[in-house]
Design a protein around this motif. Structure first.
Motif, PDB file in Angstrom:
ATOM      1  N   ILE A  33      -8.720   6.069  20.891  1.00 37.62           N
ATOM      2  CA  ILE A  33      -7.373   5.548  20.617  1.00 37.62           C
ATOM      3  C   ILE A  33      -7.305   4.781  19.299  1.00 37.62           C
ATOM      4  N   LEU A  34      -8.469   4.489  18.696  1.00 39.90           N
ATOM      5  CA  LEU A  34      -8.477   3.859  17.377  1.00 39.90           C
ATOM      6  C   LEU A  34      -8.463   4.899  16.268  1.00 39.90           C
ATOM      7  N   GLY A  35      -8.387   6.175  16.675  1.00 40.34           N
ATOM      8  CA  GLY A  35      -8.297   7.248  15.695  1.00 40.34           C
ATOM      9  C   GLY A  35      -9.639   7.725  15.183  1.00 40.34           C
ATOM     10  N   ARG A  36     -10.730   7.305  15.808  1.00 38.98           N
ATOM     11  CA  ARG A  36     -12.056   7.697  15.337  1.00 38.98           C
ATOM     12  C   ARG A  36     -12.501   8.984  16.030  1.00 38.98           C
ATOM     13  N   MET A  62      -6.125   2.430  26.745  1.00 39.68           N
ATOM     14  CA  MET A  62      -5.525   1.088  26.649  1.00 39.68           C
ATOM     15  C   MET A  62      -4.630   0.879  27.860  1.00 39.68           C
ATOM     16  N   THR A  63      -4.947  -0.172  28.623  1.00 36.96           N
ATOM     17  CA  THR A  63      -4.166  -0.514  29.806  1.00 36.96           C
ATOM     18  C   THR A  63      -3.366  -1.781  29.520  1.00 36.96           C
ATOM     19  N   LYS A 113      -4.851  -2.046  16.490  1.00 29.98           N
ATOM     20  CA  LYS A 113      -5.352  -0.857  15.801  1.00 29.98           C
ATOM     21  C   LYS A 113      -5.370   0.385  16.687  1.00 29.98           C
ATOM     22  N   VAL A 114      -4.486   0.401  17.677  1.00 32.70           N
ATOM     23  CA  VAL A 114      -4.354   1.573  18.535  1.00 32.70           C
ATOM     24  C   VAL A 114      -3.356   2.507  17.866  1.00 32.70           C
ATOM     25  N   PHE A 157      -0.903   2.989  28.182  1.00 36.58           N
ATOM     26  CA  PHE A 157      -0.052   3.275  27.027  1.00 36.58           C
ATOM     27  C   PHE A 157      -0.746   4.107  25.962  1.00 36.58           C
ATOM     28  N   ALA A 158      -2.057   4.290  26.076  1.00 40.71           N
ATOM     29  CA  ALA A 158      -2.747   5.126  25.084  1.00 40.71           C
ATOM     30  C   ALA A 158      -3.991   5.730  25.714  1.00 40.71           C
TER      31      ALA A 158
END
Length: 532
Positions: A208-211, A90-91, A117-118, A142-143
């Motif tokens: 970064i969505l946790g998947r 994620m930028t 949803k990050v 940031f992620a």
């Protein structure tokens, strides 16, 4: 002072808006017109002189520009986010608030990440770095997700030559010496033959969505071996138990003694069948066979006989097939000449000349003797065919096919027929099922006999469709291989005569004129002839 990119900032004065152009500092990037214009548009500023605005930006100097009337309301700092297509990064970029507007807080930034949803790989240090030193029109990551770690397949390390160089030696005068061949991998008792290097499992990643991002399963292998071989207690190393010849065939290690025939293969010896290599010091007479799991070396001539080998076949003086001789080798075939014989090779074929024969090679067919020629018959090779002379001045019908291994081309042709047959069957069964379906749709019941028959027809149709699907998948892969063959070519180092037909993949040409020193390659849907 660290570099800063240029940006624009809006000042609200009553009902008027003024755009302040702030140039870059210490080598920072210039203001991007599209980004600046989009920023102003997002805050409702569209009625200004865009041409003048662009000209002001181009000067790279600090200046101001009227944006016209506005609603007089201040606005806060802006945050723009971009999530990569693979959801691994994620930028964020920021633009300043109006001069009296409010700044974003860490809570505001985290709320925006949560909104999108990050939830994984959030870099708190990067967020704090922005809050401590706000740089506008600048990318902040940031992620970041964790990419999967690819494991390593198990592999086997061999301590002998698994691909012996059996090509003959070329003399300075252009002749070929078929006696100088490296045919044997000699090993001594106790020699280390192979070592198994175990697989290293991979590691699952996360975006970064946790998947979870799954990694491929690593491939395991085991050491496969024949007799005369000892395996270590931990089953990771192979050792020879005898003095002999080692080779690798279909992933399995063999060690065998060489069976030597000190004279001709004829009535005095009968047919030869051996689990290892066979070395014949004489000729192989017509009507006899030599079958070996390893290599076959014949010092003399092979007549109208059968030679089958799991490895190489080497005939030092040549093959007189008399229209009945067959050489079938999983490896290469090397001989001084081939006359009226049928050759099958899982590797390449190398000969001084080929006369009225059928030669099939998974790799190449090479005729490189200084007087080497191919005249008459059919030559098929998955790779290239190379000869000094192709065809003859007497018009010997000669056909050369390259671009796909012969066994694959045969499979390709059979699949074409199979697909046509399956389509015909489906075409035949479909109307029968449609008739029954119409009958059922009218509310009528089938009796037991017709019900059983319908079930049978439906099963036949489903099987035909599944088999058609499987055949089409294999056919399409072979068709693509046929179309994409890049290595396939025919090289003529002297003359090619009229009457020679050359086929490359799905294109063909029959020569009507003599050509010299040329090669034939595939160019689109046709065959291109070019000079060497």
């Amino acid at each position: 002072m660290s570099a800063r990119n240029g940006f624009v900032q809006v000042e609200i004065k009553g009902k008027m808006a003024i755009c302040h152009i702030i140039p870059p500092v210490d080598g920072g990037n210039n203001i991007n017109f599209a980004e600046a214009e989009s920023f102003l548009h997002d805050h409702g500023f569209d009625n200004y002189d865009k041409k003048e605005f662009r000209n002001r930006l181009a000067t790279g100097e600090a200046t101001s520009l009227s944006l016209g009337l506005c609603d007089g309301l201040e606005f806060s700092e802006s945050m723009y986010t971009k999530i990569s297509l693979d959801k691994m990064k994620m930028t964020c970029r920021f633009m300043p608030p109006s001069t009296a507007g409010s700044l974003l807080t860490a809570r505001d930034i985290l709320a925006e990440l949560e909104k999108q949803k990050v939830i994984y790989g959030v870099d708190q240090d990067a967020i704090m770095a922005f809050l401590n030193e706000r740089k506008y029109a600048t990318d902040y990551i940031f992620a970041k997700g964790d990419p999967p770690q690819i494991g390593k397949d198990a592999k086997i390390e061999y301590f002998f030559n698994t691909n012996p160089n059996l090509r003959p030696k070329y003399n300075e005068d252009g002749s070929v010496d078929y006696r100088e061949l490296n045919t044997i991998n000699n090993v001594e008792e106790g020699d280390l033959l192979a070592r198994l290097i175990p697989a290293v499992p991979g590691k699952t990643g996360k975006d970064i969505l946790g998947r979870d991002i799954m990694t491929r399963q690593v491939q395991s292998v085991t050491l496969r071996y024949g007799k005369n071989i000892r395996i270590s207690e931990d089953r990771t190393e192979l050792y020879s138990e005898v003095q002999g010849h080692v080779r690798l065939a279909n992933g399995q290690v063999y060690v065998s003694d060489v069976y030597t025939v000190p004279k001709d293969v004829d009535n005095s010896t009968g047919n030869i069948e051996f689990a290892g290599n066979v070395h014949i010091k004489g000729n192989v007479k017509g009507g006899f066979s030599v079958i070996a799991r390893g290599d076959v070396v014949v010092e003399g001539v092979v007549e109208d006989a059968l030679i089958q080998a799991g490895g190489q076949v080497i005939v030092r003086r040549g093959i007189h097939g008399m229209h009945k001789g067959i050489i079938d080798a999983e490896g290469n075939v090397i001989t001084q000449f081939i006359e009226n014989a049928t050759i099958f090779s899982g590797g390449y074929v190398e000969s001084g000349s080929v006369i009225y024969s059928e030669v099939n090679a998974t790799q190449d067919v090479i005729v490189n003797d200084k007087k080497g020629f191919i005249a008459g018959g059919v030559i098929r090779a998955g790779g290239k065919v190379e000869s000094h002379t192709l065809g003859s001045s007497m018009g010997a019908l000669t056909r050369v096919e390259v671009g796909m291994a012969p066994e694959k081309k045969e499979q390709y042709t059979m699949l074409q027929r199979d697909i046509a047959a399956k389509n015909q069957k489906i075409k035949k069964l479909t109307p029968i099922i449609d008739t029954y379906q119409h009958y059922i749709d009218e509310g009528r019941q089938l009796d037991e006999k017709n019900s059983v028959y319908l079930d049978k027809i439906l099963e036949e149709l489903n099987q035909a469709k599944q088999m058609l699907h499987n055949s089409r998948e294999i056919y399409n892969a072979l068709h693509q291989e046929l179309l994409n063959s890049q290595h396939a070519k025919v090289v003529v180092r002297r003359d090619v005569f009229p009457g020679v037909t050359i086929v490359i993949s799905d294109a063909s040409i029959t020569l009507r004129d003599k050509r010299s020193y040329c090669q034939f390659t595939k160019n689109g849907d046709s065959i291109r002839v070019s000079n060497l």
